[in-house]
Design a protein around this motif. Sequence first.
Motif, PDB file in Angstrom:
ATOM      1  N   ALA A 116       9.281   1.147   5.202  1.00 28.88           N
ATOM      2  CA  ALA A 116       8.422   2.225   5.682  1.00 28.88           C
ATOM      3  C   ALA A 116       7.813   1.870   7.030  1.00 28.88           C
ATOM      4  CB  ALA A 116       7.321   2.502   4.668  1.00 28.88           C
ATOM      5  N   THR A 117       7.749   2.875   7.874  1.00 29.52           N
ATOM      6  CA  THR A 117       7.117   2.713   9.177  1.00 29.52           C
ATOM      7  C   THR A 117       5.675   3.219   9.104  1.00 29.52           C
ATOM      8  OG1 THR A 117       7.778   4.912   9.919  1.00 29.52           O
ATOM      9  CG2 THR A 117       9.342   3.086  10.327  1.00 29.52           C
ATOM     10  N   GLU A 118       4.965   3.039  10.170  1.00 30.92           N
ATOM     11  CA  GLU A 118       3.589   3.553  10.225  1.00 30.92           C
ATOM     12  C   GLU A 118       3.603   5.080  10.080  1.00 30.92           C
ATOM     13  OE1 GLU A 118      -0.346   3.565  10.104  1.00 30.92           O
ATOM     14  OE2 GLU A 118       0.817   1.719  10.245  1.00 30.92           O
ATOM     15  N   MET A 119       4.599   5.728  10.651  1.00 27.77           N
ATOM     16  CA  MET A 119       4.697   7.187  10.538  1.00 27.77           C
ATOM     17  C   MET A 119       4.927   7.607   9.082  1.00 27.77           C
ATOM     18  SD  MET A 119       7.109   9.856  12.583  1.00 27.77           S
ATOM     19  CE  MET A 119       6.093   9.859  14.047  1.00 27.77           C
ATOM     20  N   GLU A 143       0.842  -1.202   0.000  1.00 30.81           N
ATOM     21  CA  GLU A 143       0.000   0.000   0.000  1.00 30.81           C
ATOM     22  C   GLU A 143       0.880   1.256   0.000  1.00 30.81           C
ATOM     23  OE1 GLU A 143      -3.350   2.214   2.788  1.00 30.81           O
ATOM     24  OE2 GLU A 143      -2.682   0.199   3.304  1.00 30.81           O
ATOM     25  N   PHE A 144       1.950   1.227   0.798  1.00 28.77           N
ATOM     26  CA  PHE A 144       2.872   2.360   0.840  1.00 28.77           C
ATOM     27  C   PHE A 144       3.533   2.578  -0.523  1.00 28.77           C
ATOM     28  CE2 PHE A 144       7.101   4.201   1.531  1.00 28.77           C
ATOM     29  CZ  PHE A 144       6.751   5.378   2.173  1.00 28.77           C
ATOM     30  N   LEU A 145       3.993   1.500  -1.147  1.00 26.67           N
ATOM     31  CA  LEU A 145       4.619   1.605  -2.469  1.00 26.67           C
ATOM     32  C   LEU A 145       3.636   2.145  -3.498  1.00 26.67           C
ATOM     33  CD1 LEU A 145       6.658  -1.729  -2.595  1.00 26.67           C
ATOM     34  CD2 LEU A 145       7.535   0.580  -2.270  1.00 26.67           C
ATOM     35  N   SER A 146       2.407   1.689  -3.436  1.00 16.32           N
ATOM     36  CA  SER A 146       1.379   2.152  -4.357  1.00 16.32           C
ATOM     37  C   SER A 146       1.119   3.646  -4.178  1.00 16.32           C
ATOM     38  CB  SER A 146       0.090   1.360  -4.135  1.00 16.32           C
ATOM     39  OG  SER A 146      -0.934   1.869  -4.938  1.00 16.32           O
ATOM     40  N   LYS A 147       0.998   4.070  -2.922  1.00 17.76           N
ATOM     41  CA  LYS A 147       0.732   5.480  -2.649  1.00 17.76           C
ATOM     42  C   LYS A 147       1.923   6.343  -3.084  1.00 17.76           C
ATOM     43  CE  LYS A 147      -2.114   6.534   0.351  1.00 17.76           C
ATOM     44  NZ  LYS A 147      -2.986   6.759   1.456  1.00 17.76           N
ATOM     45  N   CYS A 148       3.146   5.881  -2.819  1.00 16.41           N
ATOM     46  CA  CYS A 148       4.335   6.638  -3.235  1.00 16.41           C
ATOM     47  C   CYS A 148       4.416   6.739  -4.756  1.00 16.41           C
ATOM     48  CB  CYS A 148       5.602   5.993  -2.684  1.00 16.41           C
ATOM     49  SG  CYS A 148       5.972   6.496  -1.004  1.00 16.41           S
ATOM     50  N   SER A 149       4.083   5.674  -5.448  1.00 13.78           N
ATOM     51  CA  SER A 149       4.101   5.701  -6.909  1.00 13.78           C
ATOM     52  C   SER A 149       3.099   6.719  -7.439  1.00 13.78           C
ATOM     53  CB  SER A 149       3.787   4.317  -7.471  1.00 13.78           C
ATOM     54  OG  SER A 149       4.787   3.410  -7.105  1.00 13.78           O
ATOM     55  N   MET A 150       1.916   6.750  -6.840  1.00 13.49           N
ATOM     56  CA  MET A 150       0.899   7.730  -7.236  1.00 13.49           C
ATOM     57  C   MET A 150       1.409   9.147  -6.971  1.00 13.49           C
ATOM     58  SD  MET A 150      -1.641   9.960  -5.850  1.00 13.49           S
ATOM     59  CE  MET A 150      -1.878   9.382  -4.192  1.00 13.49           C
ATOM     60  N   LEU A 151       2.030   9.361  -5.808  1.00 16.52           N
ATOM     61  CA  LEU A 151       2.538  10.687  -5.472  1.00 16.52           C
ATOM     62  C   LEU A 151       3.647  11.116  -6.429  1.00 16.52           C
ATOM     63  CD1 LEU A 151       2.649  10.434  -1.574  1.00 16.52           C
ATOM     64  CD2 LEU A 151       0.996  11.692  -2.972  1.00 16.52           C
ATOM     65  N   MET A 152       4.523  10.189  -6.803  1.00 10.47           N
ATOM     66  CA  MET A 152       5.596  10.523  -7.745  1.00 10.47           C
ATOM     67  C   MET A 152       5.027  10.925  -9.101  1.00 10.47           C
ATOM     68  SD  MET A 152       8.826   8.051  -6.960  1.00 10.47           S
ATOM     69  CE  MET A 152       8.001   6.537  -6.553  1.00 10.47           C
ATOM     70  N   PHE A 153       4.033  10.185  -9.571  1.00 13.46           N
ATOM     71  CA  PHE A 153       3.408  10.503 -10.856  1.00 13.46           C
ATOM     72  C   PHE A 153       2.781  11.894 -10.807  1.00 13.46           C
ATOM     73  CE2 PHE A 153      -0.255  10.657 -13.678  1.00 13.46           C
ATOM     74  CZ  PHE A 153       0.342  10.328 -14.886  1.00 13.46           C
ATOM     75  N   VAL A 154       2.010  12.145  -9.762  1.00 13.88           N
ATOM     76  CA  VAL A 154       1.317  13.432  -9.642  1.00 13.88           C
ATOM     77  C   VAL A 154       2.312  14.574  -9.466  1.00 13.88           C
ATOM     78  CG1 VAL A 154      -0.294  14.729  -8.198  1.00 13.88           C
ATOM     79  CG2 VAL A 154      -0.818  12.383  -8.810  1.00 13.88           C
ATOM     80  N   SER A 155       3.403  14.332  -8.743  1.00  8.48           N
ATOM     81  CA  SER A 155       4.386  15.405  -8.546  1.00  8.48           C
ATOM     82  C   SER A 155       5.080  15.771  -9.854  1.00  8.48           C
ATOM     83  CB  SER A 155       5.413  15.009  -7.488  1.00  8.48           C
ATOM     84  OG  SER A 155       6.350  14.076  -7.982  1.00  8.48           O
ATOM     85  N   GLN A 156       5.204  14.827 -10.765  1.00  4.77           N
ATOM     86  CA  GLN A 156       5.821  15.103 -12.060  1.00  4.77           C
ATOM     87  C   GLN A 156       4.861  15.810 -13.007  1.00  4.77           C
ATOM     88  OE1 GLN A 156       8.943  14.610 -13.161  1.00  4.77           O
ATOM     89  NE2 GLN A 156       9.603  13.773 -11.215  1.00  4.77           N
ATOM     90  N   ARG A 157       3.568  15.563 -12.857  1.00  4.02           N
ATOM     91  CA  ARG A 157       2.582  16.060 -13.819  1.00  4.02           C
ATOM     92  C   ARG A 157       1.868  17.340 -13.388  1.00  4.02           C
ATOM     93  NH1 ARG A 157       4.566  13.274 -17.791  1.00  4.02           N
ATOM     94  NH2 ARG A 157       4.357  11.058 -17.544  1.00  4.02           N
ATOM     95  N   THR A 158       1.519  17.449 -12.118  1.00  5.90           N
ATOM     96  CA  THR A 158       0.618  18.511 -11.713  1.00  5.90           C
ATOM     97  C   THR A 158       1.044  19.282 -10.473  1.00  5.90           C
ATOM     98  OG1 THR A 158      -1.160  17.107 -12.531  1.00  5.90           O
ATOM     99  CG2 THR A 158      -1.817  19.016 -11.287  1.00  5.90           C
ATOM    100  N   TYR A 159       1.581  18.606  -9.482  1.00  7.60           N
ATOM    101  CA  TYR A 159       1.865  19.226  -8.196  1.00  7.60           C
ATOM    102  C   TYR A 159       3.365  19.212  -7.884  1.00  7.60           C
ATOM    103  CZ  TYR A 159      -3.125  18.896  -7.149  1.00  7.60           C
ATOM    104  OH  TYR A 159      -4.479  19.025  -7.174  1.00  7.60           O
ATOM    105  N   LYS A 217       2.595  10.039   6.767  1.00  4.60           N
ATOM    106  CA  LYS A 217       3.112  11.176   6.003  1.00  4.60           C
ATOM    107  C   LYS A 217       2.665  11.101   4.542  1.00  4.60           C
ATOM    108  CE  LYS A 217       7.176  11.823   8.916  1.00  4.60           C
ATOM    109  NZ  LYS A 217       8.638  11.662   9.003  1.00  4.60           N
ATOM    110  N   ALA A 218       2.746   9.918   3.952  1.00  6.01           N
ATOM    111  CA  ALA A 218       2.291   9.741   2.566  1.00  6.01           C
ATOM    112  C   ALA A 218       0.800  10.036   2.452  1.00  6.01           C
ATOM    113  CB  ALA A 218       2.600   8.324   2.085  1.00  6.01           C
ATOM    114  N   HIS A 219       0.050   9.593   3.443  1.00  3.56           N
ATOM    115  CA  HIS A 219      -1.399   9.835   3.445  1.00  3.56           C
ATOM    116  C   HIS A 219      -1.682  11.341   3.545  1.00  3.56           C
ATOM    117  CE1 HIS A 219      -5.596   8.836   3.913  1.00  3.56           C
ATOM    118  NE2 HIS A 219      -5.650   9.608   4.988  1.00  3.56           N
ATOM    119  N   ARG A 220      -0.897  12.044   4.355  1.00  2.17           N
ATOM    120  CA  ARG A 220      -1.095  13.491   4.512  1.00  2.17           C
ATOM    121  C   ARG A 220      -0.814  14.224   3.198  1.00  2.17           C
ATOM    122  NH1 ARG A 220       1.267  14.895   9.670  1.00  2.17           N
ATOM    123  NH2 ARG A 220       3.216  14.393   8.640  1.00  2.17           N
TER     124      ARG A 220
END
Length: 134
Positions: free
Chosen positions: A38-41, A5-21, A45-48
């Motif tokens: 990755a830890t729970e913390m 789940e963490f890897l999936s969320k990070c991949s989504m964040l990387m894609f979005v950071s390159q394209r829009t944000y 952070k990724a969720h935030r």
Amino acid sequence: HDQREFLSKCSMLMFVSQRTYPEIRPATVKLSTKYNKATEMDMQKAHRVAEYIYGSKDTHCLILAPKSMKMVSSADAAYAEHTDAKSHSGGTVGFESETACHFAFVSSKQPVIAKSSGEAELIAENKVADTVEW
């Protein structure tokens, strides 16, 4: 928490950071160094960061036409920023303009350990120059 789940969320964040944000790129790069450990913390952070995206998806970014087709770039480095003594590169590429008219953003951990802050700056400039050349 689940590493997949963490890897999936990070991949989504990387894609979005390159394209829009591009503003989330520093946080995304830092989180991406936590792959498979990755830890729970880290998950929180990724969720935030994801919540920031979902909360601001209705905002619009106005990009004004550049005053010329002259390309400009900037680069900077944070010397020995990471725990393994590697530095961090950052920079932008865009057209000369009264307002920000950047179309490419670079933010990444440097692949080698720089011997000085000056060397870290040269590595950062080289990384941004690769984007300009592309």
